[in-house]
Design a protein around this motif. Structure first.
Motif, PDB file in Angstrom:
ATOM      1  N   ILE A 240      -4.457 -11.037  -0.302  1.00 20.53           N
ATOM      2  CA  ILE A 240      -4.114 -11.586   1.009  1.00 20.53           C
ATOM      3  C   ILE A 240      -5.153 -12.618   1.456  1.00 20.53           C
ATOM      4  O   ILE A 240      -6.357 -12.374   1.347  1.00 20.53           O
ATOM      5  CB  ILE A 240      -4.072 -10.437   2.060  1.00 20.53           C
ATOM      6  CG1 ILE A 240      -3.011  -9.386   1.672  1.00 20.53           C
ATOM      7  CG2 ILE A 240      -3.847 -10.959   3.466  1.00 20.53           C
ATOM      8  CD1 ILE A 240      -1.580  -9.826   1.816  1.00 20.53           C
TER       9      ILE A 240
ATOM     10  N   SER B 282      -8.676 -11.972 -11.453  1.00 14.61           N
ATOM     11  CA  SER B 282      -7.714 -11.685 -10.389  1.00 14.61           C
ATOM     12  C   SER B 282      -6.520 -12.589 -10.614  1.00 14.61           C
ATOM     13  O   SER B 282      -6.686 -13.786 -10.856  1.00 14.61           O
ATOM     14  CB  SER B 282      -8.315 -11.998  -9.016  1.00 14.61           C
ATOM     15  OG  SER B 282      -9.356 -11.102  -8.731  1.00 14.61           O
TER      16      SER B 282
ATOM     17  N   TYR C  33       0.779  -1.224   0.000  1.00  8.60           N
ATOM     18  CA  TYR C  33       0.000   0.000   0.000  1.00  8.60           C
ATOM     19  C   TYR C  33       0.807   1.268   0.000  1.00  8.60           C
ATOM     20  O   TYR C  33       0.286   2.328   0.283  1.00  8.60           O
ATOM     21  CB  TYR C  33      -0.987  -0.016   1.167  1.00  8.60           C
ATOM     22  CG  TYR C  33      -2.164  -0.697   0.639  1.00  8.60           C
ATOM     23  CD1 TYR C  33      -3.161   0.015   0.016  1.00  8.60           C
ATOM     24  CD2 TYR C  33      -2.190  -2.078   0.588  1.00  8.60           C
ATOM     25  CE1 TYR C  33      -4.183  -0.628  -0.615  1.00  8.60           C
ATOM     26  CE2 TYR C  33      -3.202  -2.728  -0.042  1.00  8.60           C
ATOM     27  CZ  TYR C  33      -4.200  -1.993  -0.642  1.00  8.60           C
ATOM     28  OH  TYR C  33      -5.193  -2.625  -1.281  1.00  8.60           O
TER      29      TYR C  33
ATOM     30  N   THR D 170     -11.762 -12.043  -6.674  1.00 11.49           N
ATOM     31  CA  THR D 170     -10.809 -11.962  -5.561  1.00 11.49           C
ATOM     32  C   THR D 170     -11.107 -13.066  -4.537  1.00 11.49           C
ATOM     33  O   THR D 170     -10.191 -13.760  -4.080  1.00 11.49           O
ATOM     34  CB  THR D 170     -10.894 -10.563  -4.891  1.00 11.49           C
ATOM     35  OG1 THR D 170     -10.815  -9.567  -5.906  1.00 11.49           O
ATOM     36  CG2 THR D 170      -9.777 -10.367  -3.887  1.00 11.49           C
TER      37      THR D 170
ATOM     38  N   ASP E 103     -10.185  -1.485   3.055  1.00  9.65           N
ATOM     39  CA  ASP E 103      -9.776  -1.068   1.714  1.00  9.65           C
ATOM     40  C   ASP E 103     -10.694  -1.794   0.725  1.00  9.65           C
ATOM     41  O   ASP E 103     -10.902  -2.999   0.854  1.00  9.65           O
ATOM     42  CB  ASP E 103      -8.317  -1.464   1.482  1.00  9.65           C
ATOM     43  CG  ASP E 103      -7.925  -1.224   0.037  1.00  9.65           C
ATOM     44  OD1 ASP E 103      -7.454  -0.121  -0.265  1.00  9.65           O
ATOM     45  OD2 ASP E 103      -8.107  -2.123  -0.803  1.00  9.65           O
TER      46      ASP E 103
HETATM   47  P1  AMP Z   1      -8.462  -7.855  -7.575  1.00  6.03           P
HETATM   48  O1  AMP Z   1      -7.391  -7.392  -8.498  1.00  6.03           O
HETATM   49  O2  AMP Z   1      -9.819  -7.427  -7.908  1.00  6.03           O
HETATM   50  O3  AMP Z   1      -8.373  -9.297  -7.266  1.00  6.03           O
HETATM   51  O4  AMP Z   1      -8.208  -7.117  -6.220  1.00  6.03           O
HETATM   52  C1  AMP Z   1      -7.012  -7.129  -5.556  1.00  6.03           C
HETATM   53  C2  AMP Z   1      -7.135  -6.077  -4.517  1.00  6.03           C
HETATM   54  O5  AMP Z   1      -8.105  -6.515  -3.564  1.00  6.03           O
HETATM   55  C3  AMP Z   1      -5.884  -5.860  -3.721  1.00  6.03           C
HETATM   56  O6  AMP Z   1      -5.046  -4.920  -4.339  1.00  6.03           O
HETATM   57  C4  AMP Z   1      -6.459  -5.335  -2.429  1.00  6.03           C
HETATM   58  O7  AMP Z   1      -6.797  -3.984  -2.559  1.00  6.03           O
HETATM   59  C5  AMP Z   1      -7.751  -6.121  -2.277  1.00  6.03           C
HETATM   60  N1  AMP Z   1      -7.625  -7.365  -1.496  1.00  6.03           N
HETATM   61  C6  AMP Z   1      -6.531  -8.126  -1.272  1.00  6.03           C
HETATM   62  N2  AMP Z   1      -6.847  -9.218  -0.547  1.00  6.03           N
HETATM   63  C7  AMP Z   1      -8.193  -9.143  -0.321  1.00  6.03           C
HETATM   64  C8  AMP Z   1      -9.121  -9.976   0.375  1.00  6.03           C
HETATM   65  N3  AMP Z   1      -8.766 -11.130   0.942  1.00  6.03           N
HETATM   66  N4  AMP Z   1     -10.415  -9.572   0.414  1.00  6.03           N
HETATM   67  C9  AMP Z   1     -10.812  -8.409  -0.166  1.00  6.03           C
HETATM   68  N5  AMP Z   1      -9.989  -7.594  -0.829  1.00  6.03           N
HETATM   69  C10 AMP Z   1      -8.688  -7.959  -0.921  1.00  6.03           C
END
Ligand code: AMP
Ligand code: MG
Length: 350
Positions: A267, A249, A134, A296, A177
């Motif tokens: 994460i 994702s 971040y 995600t 976030d």
């Molecule tokens: P995406 O590219 O849509 O899969 O989103 C990835 C982003 O989701 C990351 O950069 C974080 O901002 C957020 N993120 C990471 N891990 C998690 C999680 N376990 N649950 C929800 N949001 C997450």
């Protein structure tokens, strides 16, 4: 210690991880497109409508980008003035009034958390901060296990108290976030704006979150290519779709490799470490927000539990790529198989 950093084109912006093209595309297909850097990623809008006045198309595109700007203002966890930042500052202290847009995002985030058994959890931020995912001014780092153990108890979506017009994080030190869902929501808003402007043939891509509508130009021609997660030069296969929402994702956008282990930005809220079970997940859903959140979530769940989730939710379809002893494997839900074409081609051919 062997350490390798891989960074994307423009600082914090992630690469386009889905690539969509019209094929066959005769040279005379006319379109208007615009790309801007927002919400930490590249947003591209392409309009094909053949008979629409050029000025009206430009105006509609500007209005759609205004939607992205609005959501960026509300949702950024690095912008001090955002609603998200205020919610985080008030953790353990007081509820914060929120806009209608953020409420919808937080409601859907809660739903996704519940359905996925906490695999999706927007309160992951205290852990992610330890990895420097971040802070664009500092390199990624692997935190000590004690640091993760200290941050992990702050991660719990059940402690996000969502009321009609406010939200309260129950514990001091909690932080949320919405980077895993807000882009999808913004795509849906922008989609409505373009549709209300009268456009009938267009597509929106926000860093791998796509929504598109097929009109006379694009019908039958749209292929949504999924990148090969371990070979930047290759595309793995494509979905043939005219209209809908798709999100991917992957662990190949923001990551670093240390001692041959890949650490990336998604994460696993149960462990505090980057999720390891999948390498790329593509989801089809009724809205871009649903596709975003569930790609995600399913990424964290991996091929077994993730596939099960996709099969039990009638509106969700998923293709999950994962590694088994170094070999790339995949599974897909039933409803996606008629759209999925396994064809590996070079990125350079586009
Ligand atoms: P995406 O590219 O849509 O899969 O989103 C990835 C982003 O989701 C990351 O950069 C974080 O901002 C957020 N993120 C990471 N891990 C998690 C999680 N376990 N649950 C929800 N949001 C997450
Ligand atoms: Mg997402």
């Amino acid at each position: 210690m062997k350490r390798k950093f891989v960074w994307s084109l423009l600082g914090f912006a992630s690469l386009m991880i889905l690539l969509y093209v019209l094929q066959p595309a005769p040279d005379d297909i006319k379109f208007t497109d615009e790309t801007r850097l927002m919400l930490d990623t590249f947003i591209r809008i392409v309009v094909y409508d053949p008979d629409f006045p050029a000025d009206s198309v430009k105006q509609a595109i500007s209005a759609a980008f205004a939607d992205f700007a609005r959501i960026d203002q509300l949702c950024s966890s690095v912008r001090d003035s955002s609603e998200i930042s205020e919610i985080n500052r008030q953790a353990g202290r007081a509820p914060v009034k929120i806009s209608r847009h953020l409420r919808k995002i937080l409601e859907y985030a809660k739903f996704t958390s519940e359905i996925s058994g906490g695999a999706f959890d927007i309160s992951f931020l205290p852990v992610s901060r330890r990895w420097n995912f971040y802070d664009s001014s500092r390199p990624f780092r692997k935190p000590a296990p004690e640091e993760i153990a200290t941050a992990l108890p702050k991660v719990d979506f059940r402690k996000i108290q969502l009321e009609a017009d406010s939200v309260f994080l129950r514990e001091p030190g909690m932080e949320i976030d919405v980077g895993g869902i807000a882009k999808g929501y913004a795509v849906d808003l922008a989609f409505e704006t373009l549709q209300k402007s009268g456009l009938r043939d267009f597509q929106i891509d926000a860093g791998g979150n796509l929504r598109f509508l097929a009109g006379p130009v694009s019908t039958g021609k749209r292929k949504i290519w999924i990148k090969h997660p371990r070979n930047r030069d290759l595309l793995w296969g494509y979905l043939q779709m005219d209209t809908g929402c798709v999100a991917t994702s992957g662990d190949y956008e923001r990551f670093f490799i240390e001692d041959s282990v890949r650490y990336h930005h998604i994460i696993d809220p149960k462990t505090g470490y980057p999720a390891q079970k999948a390498v790329s997940v593509t989801v089809i859903a009724p809205t871009a927000m649903a596709a975003d959140a569930f790609s995600t979530a399913i990424f964290v769940l991996g091929p077994v539990a993730g596939l099960q989730l996709a099969e039990t939710q009638p509106e969700l379809e998923a293709v999950i790529l994962y590694l088994e002893q170094g070999e790339l494997k995949w599974v897909a839900s039933h409803g996606i198989r008629d759209k999925l074409v396994l064809e590996s081609v070079g990125v350079a051919s586009f």
